[in-house]
Design a protein around this motif. Structure first.
Motif, PDB file in Angstrom:
ATOM      1  N   ARG A 246      -6.809   2.453  -2.249  1.00  0.00           N
ATOM      2  CA  ARG A 246      -7.035   3.841  -2.108  1.00  0.00           C
ATOM      3  C   ARG A 246      -6.339   4.048  -0.564  1.00  0.00           C
ATOM      4  O   ARG A 246      -5.518   5.216  -0.281  1.00  0.00           O
ATOM      5  CB  ARG A 246      -8.200   4.616  -2.302  1.00  0.00           C
ATOM      6  CG  ARG A 246      -8.682   4.766  -3.667  1.00  0.00           C
ATOM      7  CD  ARG A 246      -9.770   5.944  -3.662  1.00  0.00           C
ATOM      8  NE  ARG A 246     -10.503   6.023  -2.718  1.00  0.00           N
ATOM      9  CZ  ARG A 246     -11.955   5.199  -2.735  1.00  0.00           C
ATOM     10  NH1 ARG A 246     -12.060   4.660  -3.732  1.00  0.00           N
ATOM     11  NH2 ARG A 246     -12.734   5.596  -1.638  1.00  0.00           N
ATOM     12  N   ALA A 247      -6.783   3.518   0.185  1.00  0.00           N
ATOM     13  CA  ALA A 247      -6.285   3.809   1.482  1.00  0.00           C
ATOM     14  C   ALA A 247      -4.849   3.496   1.875  1.00  0.00           C
ATOM     15  O   ALA A 247      -4.001   3.871   2.508  1.00  0.00           O
ATOM     16  CB  ALA A 247      -7.323   2.573   2.597  1.00  0.00           C
ATOM     17  N   ALA A 248      -4.380   2.401   1.242  1.00  0.00           N
ATOM     18  CA  ALA A 248      -2.965   2.115   1.400  1.00  0.00           C
ATOM     19  C   ALA A 248      -2.104   3.125   0.534  1.00  0.00           C
ATOM     20  O   ALA A 248      -0.972   3.536   0.992  1.00  0.00           O
ATOM     21  CB  ALA A 248      -2.741   0.441   0.533  1.00  0.00           C
ATOM     22  N   LYS A 249      -2.624   3.864  -0.535  1.00  0.00           N
ATOM     23  CA  LYS A 249      -1.845   4.840  -1.111  1.00  0.00           C
ATOM     24  C   LYS A 249      -1.749   6.024  -0.216  1.00  0.00           C
ATOM     25  O   LYS A 249      -0.765   6.684  -0.005  1.00  0.00           O
ATOM     26  CB  LYS A 249      -2.617   5.406  -2.260  1.00  0.00           C
ATOM     27  CG  LYS A 249      -2.486   4.307  -3.638  1.00  0.00           C
ATOM     28  CD  LYS A 249      -3.044   4.928  -4.840  1.00  0.00           C
ATOM     29  CE  LYS A 249      -2.852   4.121  -6.067  1.00  0.00           C
ATOM     30  NZ  LYS A 249      -3.691   4.774  -7.209  1.00  0.00           N
ATOM     31  N   ARG A 257       6.469   8.006   1.689  1.00  0.00           N
ATOM     32  CA  ARG A 257       6.749   7.275   0.669  1.00  0.00           C
ATOM     33  C   ARG A 257       5.855   7.586  -0.566  1.00  0.00           C
ATOM     34  O   ARG A 257       4.833   7.916  -0.368  1.00  0.00           O
ATOM     35  CB  ARG A 257       6.647   5.703   0.937  1.00  0.00           C
ATOM     36  CG  ARG A 257       7.899   5.548   1.981  1.00  0.00           C
ATOM     37  CD  ARG A 257       7.924   3.739   2.058  1.00  0.00           C
ATOM     38  NE  ARG A 257       6.828   3.233   3.302  1.00  0.00           N
ATOM     39  CZ  ARG A 257       5.560   2.901   3.166  1.00  0.00           C
ATOM     40  NH1 ARG A 257       4.892   2.789   1.924  1.00  0.00           N
ATOM     41  NH2 ARG A 257       5.087   2.525   4.049  1.00  0.00           N
ATOM     42  N   ASP A 258       6.457   7.261  -1.778  1.00  0.00           N
ATOM     43  CA  ASP A 258       5.720   7.558  -3.191  1.00  0.00           C
ATOM     44  C   ASP A 258       5.398   6.202  -3.518  1.00  0.00           C
ATOM     45  O   ASP A 258       5.096   5.997  -4.522  1.00  0.00           O
ATOM     46  CB  ASP A 258       6.554   8.325  -4.003  1.00  0.00           C
ATOM     47  CG  ASP A 258       7.901   7.656  -4.317  1.00  0.00           C
ATOM     48  OD1 ASP A 258       8.078   6.598  -4.088  1.00  0.00           O
ATOM     49  OD2 ASP A 258       8.503   8.218  -5.589  1.00  0.00           O
ATOM     50  N   TYR A 259       5.332   5.142  -2.752  1.00  0.00           N
ATOM     51  CA  TYR A 259       5.006   3.772  -3.170  1.00  0.00           C
ATOM     52  C   TYR A 259       4.749   3.060  -1.941  1.00  0.00           C
ATOM     53  O   TYR A 259       4.905   3.399  -0.737  1.00  0.00           O
ATOM     54  CB  TYR A 259       6.338   3.334  -3.850  1.00  0.00           C
ATOM     55  CG  TYR A 259       7.229   2.996  -2.999  1.00  0.00           C
ATOM     56  CD1 TYR A 259       7.665   1.973  -2.092  1.00  0.00           C
ATOM     57  CD2 TYR A 259       8.319   3.964  -2.921  1.00  0.00           C
ATOM     58  CE1 TYR A 259       8.444   1.637  -1.135  1.00  0.00           C
ATOM     59  CE2 TYR A 259       9.251   3.620  -1.970  1.00  0.00           C
ATOM     60  CZ  TYR A 259       9.424   2.624  -0.867  1.00  0.00           C
ATOM     61  OH  TYR A 259      10.478   2.640  -0.150  1.00  0.00           O
ATOM     62  N   ALA A 260       3.358   2.268  -2.413  1.00  0.00           N
ATOM     63  CA  ALA A 260       2.970   1.341  -1.170  1.00  0.00           C
ATOM     64  C   ALA A 260       3.246  -0.027  -1.182  1.00  0.00           C
ATOM     65  O   ALA A 260       4.284  -0.312  -1.921  1.00  0.00           O
ATOM     66  CB  ALA A 260       1.202   1.291  -1.494  1.00  0.00           C
ATOM     67  N   ILE A 261       3.535  -0.459   0.214  1.00  0.00           N
ATOM     68  CA  ILE A 261       4.058  -1.734   0.348  1.00  0.00           C
ATOM     69  C   ILE A 261       3.237  -2.643   1.190  1.00  0.00           C
ATOM     70  O   ILE A 261       2.075  -2.431   1.776  1.00  0.00           O
ATOM     71  CB  ILE A 261       5.411  -1.420   1.456  1.00  0.00           C
ATOM     72  CG1 ILE A 261       5.010  -0.905   2.661  1.00  0.00           C
ATOM     73  CG2 ILE A 261       6.639  -0.668   0.602  1.00  0.00           C
ATOM     74  CD1 ILE A 261       6.174  -0.853   3.649  1.00  0.00           C
TER      75      ILE A 261
END
Length: 299
Positions: A246-249, A257-261
């Motif tokens: 959840r934190a990465a999102k 961004r609409d995606y996590a890396i």
């Protein structure tokens, strides 16, 4: 919504000088649907950051100053006898707020600390067998001073696990401290720049951020490594696994961004995992976590 995030960040930066990373982490916890723990020495701005955030949100703010004589009912509220109606009336405690600042949380006794366990996880309190929901959004930002031991009670593992992340502000640089001397902005000068409905919408948008299966596997390998490492007595729980995703999102969303890396996860791991660990032999949790970060392959 991007403009709202920028306005909120700028609002906090008016009083919290030079602490961009700390502000971002607090916003990650807020938008990720978690809670934040600020651990640092006295006088570096922990309470100021919490009050500035509450002032920037157009919601209800309550402050709870923890002391050894604080009772659980001082947090949750209690039923009082009303002689006119001939029945008990519920008097809500400070926990019925959108932003709850729990100052010096480790000064409260374990019995009193336990009053926060239910509300931080389930967003409700139960008094005399009746459960009552707290307002939404609900966000706890707690502070504690790690160098004071007189009259303090260490937070138990169950309590630490309910904080999405922990952070410290640290001392300002010379230039930042000079700017503080010249800065005339007070918390009372801040104006609300985001509504509660907008916070809820931002939380929903954060939950829609994409996380690739390979990145989820990376998160799992990091968490499971804490449970198998010989230098760690207690590893990270499944709640910590979910909190890290959840934190990465939320961080990916804040960065546009609409995606996590993988870099999102690597940046957050020390803040999300360290306070959930119990290292063996007095080892430093952050040192152990940084070693695990180097050992787990990046997707």
């Amino acid at each position: 919504m991007r403009e709202k995030i920028d306005a909120l960040t700028q609002n906090l930066a008016l009083t919290i000088v030079g602490k961009t990373e700390a502000i971002r982490l607090v916003l990650v916890a807020l938008l990720g649907g978690g809670h934040a723990l600020l651990e640092d020495v006295p006088g570096v701005g922990k309470t100021l950051l919490a009050k500035s955030l509450a002032r920037s949100l157009d919601g209800k703010f309550q402050r709870l100053q923890c002391t050894p004589d604080l009772l659980p009912t001082d947090i949750t509220g209690t039923n009082i006898w009303n002689p006119k109606s001939g029945e008990f009336t519920f008097l809500p405690g400070p926990v019925f707020a959108n932003i709850l600042l729990t100052d010096e949380i480790n000064r409260a006794t374990p019995r009193t600390q336990s009053a926060l366990l239910e509300v931080m996880e389930e967003h409700q309190v139960t008094v005399d067998g009746v459960s009552r929901a707290v307002p939404q959004p609900f966000f706890v930002i707690a502070t504690q001073n790690p160098i004071e031991y007189q009259g303090t009670f260490p937070l138990p593992e169950a309590q630490m696990d309910r904080f999405m992340l922990s952070l410290s502000l640290g001392y300002p640089s010379e230039a930042e401290e000079l700017q503080m001397l010249q800065n005339g902005v007070k918390v009372t000068d801040l104006q609300p720049c985001i509504t509660l409905a907008e916070v809820q919408e931002l939380r929903y948008l954060c939950s829609q951020i994409k996380v690739a299966t390979s990145l989820q596997q990376y998160i799992l390998e990091l968490v499971r490594a804490t449970r198998q490492d010989e230098e760690i007595a207690l590893g990270v729980s499944p709640r910590g696994t979910l909190a890290l995703q959840r934190a990465a999102k939320a961080l990916a969303f804040l960065l546009g961004r609409d995606y996590a890396i993988p870099d999102d996860v690597k940046f957050l791991v020390p803040h999300v995992l360290c306070h959930r660990l119990i290292p063996r032999g007095g080892r430093n949790a952050r040192t152990v976590v940084e070693r695990l970060l180097r050992s787990v392959p990046i997707p």
